[in-house]
Design an enzyme around this catalytic site. Sequence first.
Site, PDB file in Angstrom:
ATOM      1  N   ASP A 474       0.765  -1.241   0.000  1.00 26.33           N
ATOM      2  CA  ASP A 474       0.000   0.000   0.000  1.00 26.33           C
ATOM      3  C   ASP A 474       0.800   1.298   0.000  1.00 26.33           C
ATOM      4  O   ASP A 474       0.268   2.340   0.370  1.00 26.33           O
ATOM      5  CB  ASP A 474      -0.934   0.045   1.223  1.00 26.33           C
ATOM      6  CG  ASP A 474      -1.914  -1.113   1.273  1.00 26.33           C
ATOM      7  OD1 ASP A 474      -2.074  -1.791   0.254  1.00 26.33           O
ATOM      8  OD2 ASP A 474      -2.519  -1.322   2.338  1.00 26.33           O
ATOM      9  N   GLU A 551      -7.681  -3.203  -3.804  1.00 26.90           N
ATOM     10  CA  GLU A 551      -9.006  -2.855  -3.328  1.00 26.90           C
ATOM     11  C   GLU A 551      -9.357  -1.435  -3.775  1.00 26.90           C
ATOM     12  O   GLU A 551     -10.125  -1.243  -4.712  1.00 26.90           O
ATOM     13  CB  GLU A 551      -9.049  -2.972  -1.804  1.00 26.90           C
ATOM     14  CG  GLU A 551     -10.415  -2.789  -1.187  1.00 26.90           C
ATOM     15  CD  GLU A 551     -10.342  -2.966   0.320  1.00 26.90           C
ATOM     16  OE1 GLU A 551     -10.875  -3.958   0.834  1.00 26.90           O
ATOM     17  OE2 GLU A 551      -9.736  -2.108   0.990  1.00 26.90           O
ATOM     18  N   GLU A 555      -7.958   5.289  -4.362  1.00 26.50           N
ATOM     19  CA  GLU A 555      -6.795   5.812  -3.646  1.00 26.50           C
ATOM     20  C   GLU A 555      -5.532   5.652  -4.487  1.00 26.50           C
ATOM     21  O   GLU A 555      -4.585   6.426  -4.345  1.00 26.50           O
ATOM     22  CB  GLU A 555      -6.672   5.152  -2.273  1.00 26.50           C
ATOM     23  CG  GLU A 555      -7.709   5.705  -1.313  1.00 26.50           C
ATOM     24  CD  GLU A 555      -7.639   5.099   0.079  1.00 26.50           C
ATOM     25  OE1 GLU A 555      -7.388   5.840   1.046  1.00 26.50           O
ATOM     26  OE2 GLU A 555      -7.860   3.879   0.201  1.00 26.50           O
TER      27      GLU A 555
END
Length: 964
Positions: A474, A551, A555
């Site tokens: 991430d 996911e 973002e």
Amino acid sequence: MRNRTGPRPARLRTIAVLSALATVGPLLLDTAPASGDPVGAGSYTTTLPAGAALPTGCGDLSTNPRRHMTANAPAGPVPTNDWWSSLVYKRTDCAFSDNLMAHPFSFDTVAGGLGVDYSTSPTITGTPTTVGEYHFQYGADFTLGVTGLNAAEARVDGWTDWTVSPYWSDGTRTLRATIGHGSPFVYARVTGGDARLSFASAPAVWHTSGNRIGFRVDGHDYAAYAPTGATWSVSGTAITSNLAGRGYFSVAVLPTTAGSTDARRVALATSYGTYAHAHVTGTRVSWDYDESASVVRATYAFTTQAMEGTQTGTVVALYPHQWHNLGGGTPIAETYLSPRGPMKVLVGTSAFTTNTRYNGVLPELPGVGITGGDATTLDGYLDQAAQGDPLAGFGNDTYWTGKGLGRAARLAEIADLVNRADVRDKMLGAIRNRLTDWFTASSGKSQRVFYYDRNWGTLIGYPASYGSDAELNDHHFHYGYYVAAAATLAKFDPSWAARSQYGGMVDLLIRDANNYDRGDTRFPFLRDFDIFAGHDWAAGHGAFFAGNNQESSSEGMNFANALIQWGQATGDTTVRDAGLYIYTTQASAIQNYWQDPDDEAFPPAFEHSTVGMVWGDGGAYATWFTADPEKIHGINMLPITGGSLYLGHDPAYVDRNVAEIVRNSGSATPRSWADVIWSFQALSKPDTALAAFRANSGYTPEEGESRAHTFHWLRNLSALGQVDTGVTADHPLYAVFTRNGARTYVATNLGSTSVTVHFSNGTNLVVAPGRTATTGAYTWSGGSAVPGDTPPPTDPPVASPVLKLVSPSALTTADGTGARGDTIAGAGGVNHDGTPTNARVYTACGITATLDPSGSTRFALRVDSGTGVANGVQVRISYDPNGSGAYPVSETYHYFATDPVVGWETYTQDRGIQSRTGVPADLSGGCVRLEVWSAIGNGTTTLRTSATTTEGNQSTVEIPFTVR
């Protein structure tokens, strides 16, 4: 969610995804003092903070990430977050890999070689109204290897932009395969034995011709190619060849269907055979932003080695986001089935190009709809947001810090647009302080610090979260928020963003998440972005049965938008253009693979309008952290920014998506993340979304949102309408909207000189420096961004030297609409005597007036600090003679110590001038600016504004001019 075995998933959390940051500057990794390696005024550490975790996996992976590579593997940092990462970043299978989803193939590595599958039958779970998933699960059609091969592990022998070469050796026999996205070939080189294809049961052979054999297994057609002069032998459950002692071969999967004839299969095998021995040895992407056409052109090139003959072309299967934007070449009639939809095939190419339209981004929506009572409403929301520390209540890790920075940046942008400089500057101050803290390392510092790990070639922020340290998950999510906040700060404080200050640390975060510079060997090239698949991967290791996963695509887009904004704000077109490539490519991928409005990607029995996450072998109507429909949908919407307009390119899809939220939640009003869902809905039906906000204003904001930003977004889209993708512009910061058939054109200029933005239908828009400009009913938007601004004319025009304060930011000769109190933030215990800090700003412009040499500035400000003690407010009044945005004449008055008794006091010029700059002159279209701030004290002070003549106690400024 279905059960999973193996490591902690990419993100287990209670809310969204992560953050990022960027700039430029030299970095010397081998001479770093333990107290922190300097990058401009900032620094990072190469000493692991106490208690901090490093990437973990099988054996000594934390200190030796190359333990599963051969000596032939390229030097430099280890790629992570890719479709093949579990081959080198081993966590669950310490000898081989988890499933590798390349498309049209999927693979696994085993002791006997490479497991090969072409999966065409999806497994679907769940119902149309519940959590559910679809997966084209791996199940080997055959194993490609060497007779007798029994390797202890599979290692990585090399990689290029979208291929990898696993390697097996048992001491006697070796196998080196090259596999990749979009390649229907497996290229193999062997030693020590015959090439061998092993099956669970005897394959159906439908063609043999010299060195070529065609066979079918599990309904899939393949062709194997040995060197010229070699043949293939079929015996039971194996096909073998001695390769005429030449040690190379290839196997292709053919794009046939159940109705294909043997003749067509043979024709395809023959056509593919032309390129079977042109082994792909390199793949490389390059991109170019054509500003005049508003198109990003990306070229995907192949390097081949002719094992025999002179052929240089290859066969490539294109994903929908590629063939929808294909710049040339004609695909054949047959297609491959994949978890992303049909893959079209180019035969004989050495490169292909995509031309992806760019429809613009903005720092924020223009403030065109904020008038009258709505201006008062927004002003109140901004006052609420500005109470206390803007970053209080957010976690101290990189993700939640990023969420807080993102919220503050949105507030700063909209406060500037509506001339609330006090709120803007408070938010900018919070951003500046927090980023500077994170960007400064010192000996022993373990909190809010970035650590560079030489072994992995990565920059990890501590405290870490959601596996950003031990799994390298991430980074693009986390650091995207940092970069976006830094971009906002750079607009107003360019000195902070300079390379010599903190810009270099921002650039390090960009390079860590997605290094755009192939010459920079500190970080892998485009770590998180899968070049061929067109989107990011979240897990650093990708060690899951279903491949890697992503996911929150939104973002990921926040990171790409941040690069565009940062690059434009700092003049770094290289970073900007990398952001444009990622942004346009991923926007197309999101439309095709997360949204699937044309029903191409999702299997027919998967009856959802969206997926919460994409897996290597499919997709899931689910998240890592909840089964709530609002969040399954919303995780691919947030954060809402001026870079979110891609979500509105298909209003009909927006309606379909929102309808599913209502159906699956059973509630017409979102039970959670209402602000995020309304903001998404407003891209199709802004009036409906605005009405829902007004009717349910007591909702709980999503953690990274504020009522001020949501109201600003909804109210302005209600004025602007829907995103219009039919018109483009020759500037990176633009958008076009249509409402009731009328277009509004918007552009933002972050430069220091005016620009003319040319739209593709002939419309031109002049944008002043530091401004957002619009056409239509609205012609200007934005506060005092940078020196050189040209503020809008005051409405109504100044007709008297006596000016009244009208909230939120005006000096005007007109009466207010009703008394209110504007809050002057406290000084926080710091002495700001003489230095405007978190000031309220009131401005009048368009003034033509003659200086009265015998006159002087006068003012009467009604102020009250309630029962607070030791507070003092201060005033500066400045003059801009010609409306240039520069204020060369200013007067700063001594502060006024307020009493601790409730009731209005009057602060006047009688306190005396503390300092004066410049020589007064006549005004010709000039401006007057009043700044009010707290010079001392912790408490807030109320300034009375907008009072009518009848109400009295008006706050006024009288200028020493005769107004004409």
